[in-house]
Write a protein that holds these residues in place. Structure first.
Motif, PDB file in Angstrom:
ATOM      1  N   ILE A  33       0.955  -1.267  -0.220  1.00 25.57           N
ATOM      2  CA  ILE A  33      -0.130   0.007   0.192  1.00 25.57           C
ATOM      3  C   ILE A  33       1.007   1.081  -0.087  1.00 25.57           C
ATOM      4  O   ILE A  33       2.243   1.216   0.353  1.00 25.57           O
ATOM      5  CB  ILE A  33      -0.971   0.128   1.190  1.00 25.57           C
ATOM      6  N   TYR A  34       0.486   2.272  -0.471  1.00 25.76           N
ATOM      7  CA  TYR A  34       1.111   3.751  -0.698  1.00 25.76           C
ATOM      8  C   TYR A  34       1.717   4.037   0.676  1.00 25.76           C
ATOM      9  O   TYR A  34       2.855   4.539   0.719  1.00 25.76           O
ATOM     10  CB  TYR A  34       0.406   4.491  -1.489  1.00 25.76           C
ATOM     11  N   GLU A  35       0.815   3.937   1.701  1.00 22.23           N
ATOM     12  CA  GLU A  35       1.237   4.522   3.196  1.00 22.23           C
ATOM     13  C   GLU A  35       2.586   3.577   3.392  1.00 22.23           C
ATOM     14  O   GLU A  35       3.452   4.302   4.184  1.00 22.23           O
ATOM     15  CB  GLU A  35       0.159   4.628   3.892  1.00 22.23           C
ATOM     16  N   GLU A  36       2.726   2.226   3.372  1.00 20.52           N
ATOM     17  CA  GLU A  36       3.738   1.623   3.611  1.00 20.52           C
ATOM     18  C   GLU A  36       4.899   2.039   2.858  1.00 20.52           C
ATOM     19  O   GLU A  36       6.072   2.102   3.217  1.00 20.52           O
ATOM     20  CB  GLU A  36       3.373  -0.032   3.537  1.00 20.52           C
ATOM     21  N   THR A  59       4.218   9.738  -7.290  1.00 20.23           N
ATOM     22  CA  THR A  59       2.961  10.134  -6.554  1.00 20.23           C
ATOM     23  C   THR A  59       1.524   9.732  -7.315  1.00 20.23           C
ATOM     24  O   THR A  59       0.314   9.627  -6.675  1.00 20.23           O
ATOM     25  CB  THR A  59       2.963  11.537  -6.295  1.00 20.23           C
ATOM     26  N   ASN A  60       1.542   9.660  -8.422  1.00 18.74           N
ATOM     27  CA  ASN A  60       0.085   8.969  -9.023  1.00 18.74           C
ATOM     28  C   ASN A  60      -0.355   7.815  -8.520  1.00 18.74           C
ATOM     29  O   ASN A  60      -1.433   7.420  -8.669  1.00 18.74           O
ATOM     30  CB  ASN A  60       0.694   8.829 -10.464  1.00 18.74           C
ATOM     31  N   HIS A  61       0.728   6.812  -7.797  1.00 17.74           N
ATOM     32  CA  HIS A  61       0.205   5.808  -7.349  1.00 17.74           C
ATOM     33  C   HIS A  61      -0.666   5.984  -6.002  1.00 17.74           C
ATOM     34  O   HIS A  61      -1.252   5.082  -5.540  1.00 17.74           O
ATOM     35  CB  HIS A  61       1.351   4.870  -7.053  1.00 17.74           C
ATOM     36  N   ALA A  62      -0.668   7.121  -5.457  1.00 23.22           N
ATOM     37  CA  ALA A  62      -1.354   7.346  -4.291  1.00 23.22           C
ATOM     38  C   ALA A  62      -2.856   7.097  -4.412  1.00 23.22           C
ATOM     39  O   ALA A  62      -3.485   6.648  -3.578  1.00 23.22           O
ATOM     40  CB  ALA A  62      -0.940   8.775  -3.616  1.00 23.22           C
ATOM     41  N   GLU A  99      -4.225   5.352  -6.332  1.00 28.45           N
ATOM     42  CA  GLU A  99      -4.656   3.815  -6.638  1.00 28.45           C
ATOM     43  C   GLU A  99      -4.550   3.052  -5.410  1.00 28.45           C
ATOM     44  O   GLU A  99      -5.108   2.080  -5.100  1.00 28.45           O
ATOM     45  CB  GLU A  99      -3.549   3.171  -7.392  1.00 28.45           C
ATOM     46  N   GLY A 100      -3.598   3.839  -4.227  1.00 27.08           N
ATOM     47  CA  GLY A 100      -3.514   3.069  -2.921  1.00 27.08           C
ATOM     48  C   GLY A 100      -2.529   2.150  -2.815  1.00 27.08           C
ATOM     49  O   GLY A 100      -2.027   1.724  -1.825  1.00 27.08           O
ATOM     50  N   GLU A 101      -1.822   1.801  -4.039  1.00 27.50           N
ATOM     51  CA  GLU A 101      -0.763   0.693  -4.114  1.00 27.50           C
ATOM     52  C   GLU A 101       0.323   1.107  -4.921  1.00 27.50           C
ATOM     53  O   GLU A 101       0.038   1.866  -5.905  1.00 27.50           O
ATOM     54  CB  GLU A 101      -1.311  -0.665  -4.485  1.00 27.50           C
ATOM     55  N   VAL A 102       1.496   0.640  -4.769  1.00 28.76           N
ATOM     56  CA  VAL A 102       2.544   1.032  -5.451  1.00 28.76           C
ATOM     57  C   VAL A 102       2.829  -0.314  -6.449  1.00 28.76           C
ATOM     58  O   VAL A 102       2.605  -1.369  -5.737  1.00 28.76           O
ATOM     59  CB  VAL A 102       3.783   1.551  -5.044  1.00 28.76           C
ATOM     60  N   PRO A 103       3.381  -0.549  -7.513  1.00 29.61           N
ATOM     61  CA  PRO A 103       3.804  -1.600  -8.359  1.00 29.61           C
ATOM     62  C   PRO A 103       4.871  -2.230  -7.556  1.00 29.61           C
ATOM     63  O   PRO A 103       5.835  -1.694  -6.720  1.00 29.61           O
ATOM     64  CB  PRO A 103       4.570  -0.989  -9.635  1.00 29.61           C
ATOM     65  N   SER A 104       5.089  -3.446  -7.875  1.00 25.87           N
ATOM     66  CA  SER A 104       5.858  -4.163  -6.908  1.00 25.87           C
ATOM     67  C   SER A 104       7.486  -3.852  -6.970  1.00 25.87           C
ATOM     68  O   SER A 104       8.009  -3.996  -6.030  1.00 25.87           O
ATOM     69  CB  SER A 104       5.677  -5.782  -7.210  1.00 25.87           C
ATOM     70  N   ALA A 135      12.099   0.380  -2.458  1.00 22.33           N
ATOM     71  CA  ALA A 135      11.776   1.182  -1.279  1.00 22.33           C
ATOM     72  C   ALA A 135      12.269   0.512  -0.188  1.00 22.33           C
ATOM     73  O   ALA A 135      12.651   0.922   0.953  1.00 22.33           O
ATOM     74  CB  ALA A 135      10.393   1.894  -1.399  1.00 22.33           C
ATOM     75  N   SER A 136      11.676  -0.903  -0.089  1.00 22.19           N
ATOM     76  CA  SER A 136      11.679  -1.701   1.070  1.00 22.19           C
ATOM     77  C   SER A 136      13.378  -2.010   1.210  1.00 22.19           C
ATOM     78  O   SER A 136      13.887  -2.026   2.396  1.00 22.19           O
ATOM     79  CB  SER A 136      11.149  -3.061   0.824  1.00 22.19           C
ATOM     80  N   LEU A 137      13.835  -2.295   0.140  1.00 23.10           N
ATOM     81  CA  LEU A 137      15.452  -2.578   0.110  1.00 23.10           C
ATOM     82  C   LEU A 137      16.330  -1.121   0.608  1.00 23.10           C
ATOM     83  O   LEU A 137      17.404  -1.358   1.472  1.00 23.10           O
ATOM     84  CB  LEU A 137      16.249  -2.785  -1.067  1.00 23.10           C
ATOM     85  N   MET A 138      15.786  -0.153   0.024  1.00 20.08           N
ATOM     86  CA  MET A 138      16.495   1.076   0.677  1.00 20.08           C
ATOM     87  C   MET A 138      16.319   1.449   2.098  1.00 20.08           C
ATOM     88  O   MET A 138      17.390   1.815   2.693  1.00 20.08           O
ATOM     89  CB  MET A 138      15.956   2.232   0.069  1.00 20.08           C
TER      90      MET A 138
END
Length: 132
Positions: free
Chosen positions: A2-5, A32-35, A37-42, A48-51
């Motif tokens: 999800i975008y917030e995560e 920011t266009n993904h906000a 949609e509520g989710e970001v592409p994998s 982002a998770s790795l960073m």
């Protein structure tokens, strides 16, 4: 993710969305266009998770990204004269003559015009601006 995560992971990495976009050679709007949609592409979620995890472990992800050579994505759309942005479309105007003063016919409507945008009813013939 999800975008917030996604935003939380960027926060762990000490990045704003704009900084993240610049690091991966994207435009901030493409992120920011993904906000909405509520989710970001994998692929963005993974980066982002790795960073975030690298930053928490004290690893400089900027140095790692700096060693990777890659081209920025080409912007979608690409509006130009005679072509709207968005999905690829056929050219709107077909040249019917040579030179700056010759007719261009709209491929869809059949209306003619010149390169300055003066429009007139197209008859399929070449015309010189001075006649119209």
């Amino acid at each position: 993710m999800i975008y917030e995560e996604f935003r939380r992971q960027l926060g762990k990495a000490g990045l704003t969305v704009k900084e993240f976009a610049e690091l991966i050679k994207q435009t901030p709007n493409s992120i920011t266009n993904h906000a909405a949609e509520g989710e970001v592409p994998s692929h963005l979620a993974i980066i982002a998770s790795l960073m975030g995890d690298m930053a928490e472990a004290g690893v400089d992800f900027r140095a790692t990204l700096g060693r990777i050579e890659y081209e920025p994505s080409k912007p979608r759309g690409g509006a130009t004269k005679g072509r709207f942005g968005g999905s690829k479309q056929p050219d709107m105007f077909i040249r019917t003559g040579k030179g700056p003063n010759k007719t261009m016919t709209n491929a869809t409507t059949g209306l003619g015009g010149n390169e300055r945008g003066d429009m007139f009813a197209g008859d399929g013939e070449e015309h010189d601006d001075a006649q119209h």
